[in-house]
Each structure stands twice: as C-alpha cells, then as structure tokens.
Design a protein around this motif. Sequence first.
Motif, PDB file in Angstrom:
ATOM      1  N   ILE A  59       0.725  -2.862   4.369  1.00 44.78           N
ATOM      2  CA  ILE A  59      -0.738  -3.679   4.933  1.00 44.78           C
ATOM      3  C   ILE A  59      -1.313  -3.805   5.810  1.00 44.78           C
ATOM      4  CG2 ILE A  59      -0.613  -5.498   2.581  1.00 44.78           C
ATOM      5  CD1 ILE A  59       0.643  -6.954   4.732  1.00 44.78           C
ATOM      6  N   TYR A  60      -1.101  -3.003   7.120  1.00 39.23           N
ATOM      7  CA  TYR A  60      -0.599  -3.079   8.472  1.00 39.23           C
ATOM      8  C   TYR A  60      -0.179  -2.013   8.758  1.00 39.23           C
ATOM      9  CZ  TYR A  60      -1.765  -4.356  13.393  1.00 39.23           C
ATOM     10  OH  TYR A  60      -1.946  -4.631  14.564  1.00 39.23           O
ATOM     11  N   GLY A  61      -0.839  -0.593   9.694  1.00 35.02           N
ATOM     12  CA  GLY A  61      -0.117  -0.116  10.926  1.00 35.02           C
ATOM     13  C   GLY A  61      -0.627   1.061  11.395  1.00 35.02           C
ATOM     14  N   GLN A  62      -0.209   2.202  12.298  1.00 41.24           N
ATOM     15  CA  GLN A  62      -0.722   3.357  12.929  1.00 41.24           C
ATOM     16  C   GLN A  62      -1.196   3.666  11.580  1.00 41.24           C
ATOM     17  OE1 GLN A  62       2.760   4.414  15.363  1.00 41.24           O
ATOM     18  NE2 GLN A  62       2.036   2.587  16.613  1.00 41.24           N
ATOM     19  N   MET A  63      -1.727   4.231  12.261  1.00 41.21           N
ATOM     20  CA  MET A  63      -2.387   5.920  11.247  1.00 41.21           C
ATOM     21  C   MET A  63      -1.032   6.909  10.786  1.00 41.21           C
ATOM     22  SD  MET A  63      -5.267   4.482  10.823  1.00 41.21           S
ATOM     23  CE  MET A  63      -5.474   5.929   9.466  1.00 41.21           C
ATOM     24  N   ARG A  64      -0.467   7.136  11.397  1.00 42.52           N
ATOM     25  CA  ARG A  64       0.625   8.160  11.493  1.00 42.52           C
ATOM     26  C   ARG A  64       1.076   7.986   9.485  1.00 42.52           C
ATOM     27  NH1 ARG A  64       6.157   7.386  13.376  1.00 42.52           N
ATOM     28  NH2 ARG A  64       5.855   5.266  14.986  1.00 42.52           N
ATOM     29  N   GLY A 108      -2.063  10.491   2.776  1.00 39.73           N
ATOM     30  CA  GLY A 108      -2.845  11.105   3.958  1.00 39.73           C
ATOM     31  C   GLY A 108      -3.820  10.267   3.628  1.00 39.73           C
ATOM     32  N   LYS A 109      -3.979   9.527   3.171  1.00 44.34           N
ATOM     33  CA  LYS A 109      -5.480   8.914   2.316  1.00 44.34           C
ATOM     34  C   LYS A 109      -5.697   7.404   2.659  1.00 44.34           C
ATOM     35  CE  LYS A 109     -10.172   9.510  -0.390  1.00 44.34           C
ATOM     36  NZ  LYS A 109     -10.994  10.226  -1.243  1.00 44.34           N
ATOM     37  N   LEU A 110      -6.498   6.786   3.131  1.00 43.64           N
ATOM     38  CA  LEU A 110      -6.330   5.204   2.452  1.00 43.64           C
ATOM     39  C   LEU A 110      -6.880   4.806   1.244  1.00 43.64           C
ATOM     40  CD1 LEU A 110      -7.271   3.588   6.226  1.00 43.64           C
ATOM     41  CD2 LEU A 110      -4.965   3.456   4.968  1.00 43.64           C
ATOM     42  N   PRO A 111      -6.189   3.929   0.787  1.00 42.38           N
ATOM     43  CA  PRO A 111      -6.479   3.559  -0.928  1.00 42.38           C
ATOM     44  C   PRO A 111      -8.213   2.270  -0.445  1.00 42.38           C
ATOM     45  CG  PRO A 111      -4.596   3.239  -0.071  1.00 42.38           C
ATOM     46  CD  PRO A 111      -4.974   3.009   0.827  1.00 42.38           C
ATOM     47  N   SER A 112      -9.104   2.327  -0.754  1.00 41.98           N
ATOM     48  CA  SER A 112      -9.970   1.091  -0.776  1.00 41.98           C
ATOM     49  C   SER A 112      -9.437   0.217  -0.808  1.00 41.98           C
ATOM     50  CB  SER A 112     -10.960   1.723  -2.066  1.00 41.98           C
ATOM     51  OG  SER A 112      -9.966   0.787  -3.100  1.00 41.98           O
ATOM     52  N   GLY A 113     -10.505  -0.135   0.152  1.00 45.15           N
ATOM     53  CA  GLY A 113      -9.592  -2.261   0.374  1.00 45.15           C
ATOM     54  C   GLY A 113      -9.008  -2.327   1.851  1.00 45.15           C
ATOM     55  N   TYR A 114      -9.190  -0.769   2.494  1.00 44.48           N
ATOM     56  CA  TYR A 114      -8.810  -0.592   3.725  1.00 44.48           C
ATOM     57  C   TYR A 114      -9.234  -0.752   4.763  1.00 44.48           C
ATOM     58  CZ  TYR A 114      -3.507  -1.216   1.753  1.00 44.48           C
ATOM     59  OH  TYR A 114      -2.247  -1.715   1.164  1.00 44.48           O
ATOM     60  N   THR A 115      -9.527  -1.116   6.750  1.00 46.20           N
ATOM     61  CA  THR A 115     -10.631  -0.993   7.011  1.00 46.20           C
ATOM     62  C   THR A 115      -9.478  -0.471   8.657  1.00 46.20           C
ATOM     63  OG1 THR A 115     -10.274  -2.498   7.500  1.00 46.20           O
ATOM     64  CG2 THR A 115     -12.690  -2.193   6.169  1.00 46.20           C
ATOM     65  N   LYS A 116      -9.858   0.033   9.314  1.00 51.33           N
ATOM     66  CA  LYS A 116     -10.008   0.879  10.650  1.00 51.33           C
ATOM     67  C   LYS A 116     -10.164  -0.839  11.279  1.00 51.33           C
ATOM     68  CE  LYS A 116      -9.302   5.602   9.227  1.00 51.33           C
ATOM     69  NZ  LYS A 116     -10.032   6.881   9.632  1.00 51.33           N
ATOM     70  N   GLU A 163      -5.009   2.749  17.154  1.00 50.78           N
ATOM     71  CA  GLU A 163      -6.411   2.554  15.801  1.00 50.78           C
ATOM     72  C   GLU A 163      -4.999   2.369  14.348  1.00 50.78           C
ATOM     73  OE1 GLU A 163     -10.096   4.897  13.912  1.00 50.78           O
ATOM     74  OE2 GLU A 163      -7.783   6.401  14.191  1.00 50.78           O
ATOM     75  N   MET A 164      -5.479   1.571  14.185  1.00 45.25           N
ATOM     76  CA  MET A 164      -4.532   1.406  12.969  1.00 45.25           C
ATOM     77  C   MET A 164      -5.853   0.263  11.834  1.00 45.25           C
ATOM     78  SD  MET A 164      -1.919   0.511  15.507  1.00 45.25           S
ATOM     79  CE  MET A 164      -0.512  -1.282  14.165  1.00 45.25           C
ATOM     80  N   PHE A 165      -4.461   0.800  10.691  1.00 43.50           N
ATOM     81  CA  PHE A 165      -5.033   0.089   9.437  1.00 43.50           C
ATOM     82  C   PHE A 165      -4.999  -1.072   9.070  1.00 43.50           C
ATOM     83  CE2 PHE A 165      -1.805   2.854   8.169  1.00 43.50           C
ATOM     84  CZ  PHE A 165      -0.440   1.556   7.101  1.00 43.50           C
ATOM     85  N   VAL A 166      -5.988  -1.701   8.519  1.00 44.95           N
ATOM     86  CA  VAL A 166      -5.714  -2.492   7.799  1.00 44.95           C
ATOM     87  C   VAL A 166      -5.720  -3.196   6.393  1.00 44.95           C
ATOM     88  CG1 VAL A 166      -6.974  -3.916   9.030  1.00 44.95           C
ATOM     89  CG2 VAL A 166      -5.721  -5.220   8.212  1.00 44.95           C
ATOM     90  N   LYS A 167      -4.950  -3.655   5.393  1.00 45.55           N
ATOM     91  CA  LYS A 167      -5.850  -4.386   4.154  1.00 45.55           C
ATOM     92  C   LYS A 167      -7.223  -5.246   4.772  1.00 45.55           C
ATOM     93  CE  LYS A 167      -4.050  -6.013  -0.256  1.00 45.55           C
ATOM     94  NZ  LYS A 167      -3.254  -6.131  -0.982  1.00 45.55           N
ATOM     95  N   GLY A 168      -7.813  -5.286   4.147  1.00 43.50           N
ATOM     96  CA  GLY A 168      -9.722  -5.843   3.966  1.00 43.50           C
ATOM     97  C   GLY A 168     -10.012  -5.552   5.026  1.00 43.50           C
ATOM     98  N   ASP A 169     -10.727  -6.695   5.363  1.00 43.70           N
ATOM     99  CA  ASP A 169     -12.010  -6.172   6.750  1.00 43.70           C
ATOM    100  C   ASP A 169     -11.731  -7.178   7.233  1.00 43.70           C
ATOM    101  OD1 ASP A 169     -13.430  -5.049   8.510  1.00 43.70           O
ATOM    102  OD2 ASP A 169     -15.422  -4.865   6.235  1.00 43.70           O
ATOM    103  N   PRO A 170     -10.619  -7.568   9.024  1.00 40.23           N
ATOM    104  CA  PRO A 170     -10.785  -8.102   9.237  1.00 40.23           C
ATOM    105  C   PRO A 170     -11.919  -8.437  10.743  1.00 40.23           C
ATOM    106  CG  PRO A 170      -9.205  -7.079   9.934  1.00 40.23           C
ATOM    107  CD  PRO A 170      -9.399  -6.488   9.008  1.00 40.23           C
ATOM    108  N   GLU A 171     -12.197  -7.526  11.099  1.00 42.25           N
ATOM    109  CA  GLU A 171     -13.873  -7.366  11.712  1.00 42.25           C
ATOM    110  C   GLU A 171     -14.210  -7.733  11.151  1.00 42.25           C
ATOM    111  OE1 GLU A 171     -13.044  -3.446  15.672  1.00 42.25           O
ATOM    112  OE2 GLU A 171     -14.932  -3.109  13.231  1.00 42.25           O
TER     113      GLU A 171
END
Length: 412
Positions: free
Chosen positions: A350-355, A362-370, A377-385
């Motif tokens: 649900i949260y992590g470094q891009m590696r 290699g591809k983020l599912p829908s429902g995730y943002t950076k 740069e991190m990926f995270v579930k949802g859109d906290p920004e």
Amino acid sequence: MLDYALVNGVIVSPDKEVHTGNLGIKGEKIVSPDSKNKVNLRKKSFVYPSLINTHDHLQGNYRPAVGPKKGSFYLTWLPWDKDLKASKTFEERSKLSREELYALSGYKCLFSGVTTVNDHFPRSLNSQILPTLPIRAINEYGIAHESTSYDLKWGDGVEAEHEMAVKNNLPFITHLSEGFDDEAMRSVNALEKMNILDRNCLFVHCIAFSDEDIKKIAKAGASVSWCGFSNMFMFNVTAKIRKMLKAGVNVTIGTDSSASGSANLLAELKYDRELYRKLYGEDIGARTLFEMITINAAKAFQMQDRTGSLDEGKLGDVLVLKAKEENPYENLVNANMKDIELLILAGVPIYGQMRFTDIFNGKLPSGYTKIKVGNKEMFVKGDPESLYRKIRKKVGFKKKLDYLPFEPSQEG
C-alpha cells in the motif's frame, strides 16, 4: 492474486531469532517463499510485522493539539473536551468533512508503518467509513466510553457490549481511569462488580490504577493501551508502566488522537521510551517496545492468530525499514517516516519505493498515485496529495500536518 517473495531481508518477528532470510506472500497470507517473483533486499533492509496502534480517535486527528492552560492540568477528560470544542483547532477542523478527517487519519497510520488501528468511536458512527481507509481499522469490537456516571454512553451499554465481545472473541475496549476524581479511582472495582474483567478487555490510559488494580488486571489477562504523550500533555502523569510490565500485564501502545496526542506511532515510541527513562532511571528496551506494537497489540485485539508476527499462515502485514542501525529493535524505535521502504497490508503493498513495483509486475494498479518523500519517489494507495491540497483550500492557508511526510505538488 499477488504471489511474490522478499528475499535476503533481515527478518524480525516476535518469539523468533533475527535472521537473514526470505518471506513469501501469496494472496493475503504469508507462505513458504518459493515464488518466482522475487524482490531482493540485499541484506540492507529489516523486515518486521507492520505496526498496530491500539488507541486512536480517527475523526480527531487534526493539529495543533489542545491542552490545559500553562501551569495547570486536567482532573478528568471532561474539561479537555470543553476546551477542544471552544478551540481554534476545532473551528478549523469543522471546515472538513468526516470523510476527509478519516482519510487524513488513514494516512497518519500508513505513513508511520501502521496497518491496524482501533478507532475508539461507536460502530454506529464509523462502520460505513472505516472500510474506505487505506489501512485496516478494526470494525468488530465491544465498546464503552468509560465506566463513570459522566461517560458518553457509547454502544449498547457496558455489560451488553462486553457480553457481545466475549461471545464473539472480540476485544472490549474502553477508556479507564482517565483522571483522578473518585469515580476514576474506583473504575476497576466498578467493572469487577459487573464481572467485566477478563482477557477480552483492553483498557486505555489507566493513569489512576492502584497497585491492587494492576494485580487484578494482570490476573484477569486484560490488556492496557499506554498513551504516554497524551497522558502527560493532559494530566502530567501516566500509567504505572513498570509495575504493569513486572506484573505481566499485556501492555500495548496507542497514540490517542492528534488533538491531544503524538503525531503518530513512530513519534509515540520515541516519546514513551524517553518518558520511561525519566520516570524510572532505566531503559525500557527497544525489543519490549517492538513487542508492544506488534504481538502484544494483536493479542489485545484478539487477532494474534492473524497478525502481529511473520509466521506462515498469518496475514501478510509487513513493514520494511531501511537498516540504519545494527540492532533491528533500535532500528525500529529510532525510525522516522522517511525510513519506510515498503508497507504491506494483507499481502498488498500500500506504500513503498518505486523499486517495489516489481511486485505488481512493474506497473502500478489503478487507485495508486506517486508522491515525493524526502528525495525518494514513492507509490501510495489512494491520493493523499489531492487530499492535502483540498484541506488547504478549505481552511484557506498552507496548513502543515506533521504526520504527512510530503508537500503536495501543483499547488496554486
């Protein structure tokens, strides 16, 4: 269904020796690490069970905290509640929707490595909103606000809520002895007379417990949620933690809401350790603190068969931290939000470094943002920004929330 293995990590789990090894995940569960999809940690990361916060009020996680006037402290929670509702914090918070406040709290948890939390409000108020959060807020529990004549009468009544919890092997959670008036001082006796004193009980705060009270809850197998920062901020005293530990009480840690408590569980860990040192002139030990926020907390929630350790068959609730210190327990207690490399809830990152997007092929599912945390740069579930931007727009200025470790991009 995700099927992967974290390999060459330093595995840190309660009741096991720390060792370099592999951890397999298939679907929701921890399994034998034989997946072909391997993510190599190169012995540079510690792998822990993700953290558990046993006490929060998710609608209340707004800043700044509200407390007593300088030089004074509260006798009970009631005057704090009045001060809160008369505060600028409450006025500002009221501009946000319940959904936005709960979403903020979900990210307060996520960005501190927490995947499981209790929202200490009645189920009638939160049952629809908890499933929308990016982390797990337990939605099955018995509840009381307190055991005094002036409590808020949450749930179906103390005895009925406790009976339901015991019948369904759930925690019964209530504030207890949060203050020093006559009723708070007699709270354990009050529950004992109602036959409410057993392993299902999770008591929060407990600052007025006598030595006899501690013996009773230890014998009953009840748990305590220690909220050191909130206790000292509001009352200038905290629970008798050393006596509780020596008596064998199952002690856990909670943050309380950010309206009176610490920023998040990582901040609470550091504060509580330093508080213990000041109170007792000795160290509580990083491994003890680690157990309080993993297996002890799982036991308090009656979830020890599902989470709290990295045993095969349990849920894949996993926290990966950068290894900055040789001792894995010190590494956790001294960690900050920027040290989180990966957080997994029931097998799903649900949260992590891009590696770690290799887990998703290699591809983020829908429902995730950076987002950008520090220089990573991190990926995270949802859109906290977007959430952060929306909140700043609603309150009318560039609001800083210390439990969000990033600045929104593209602000107008």
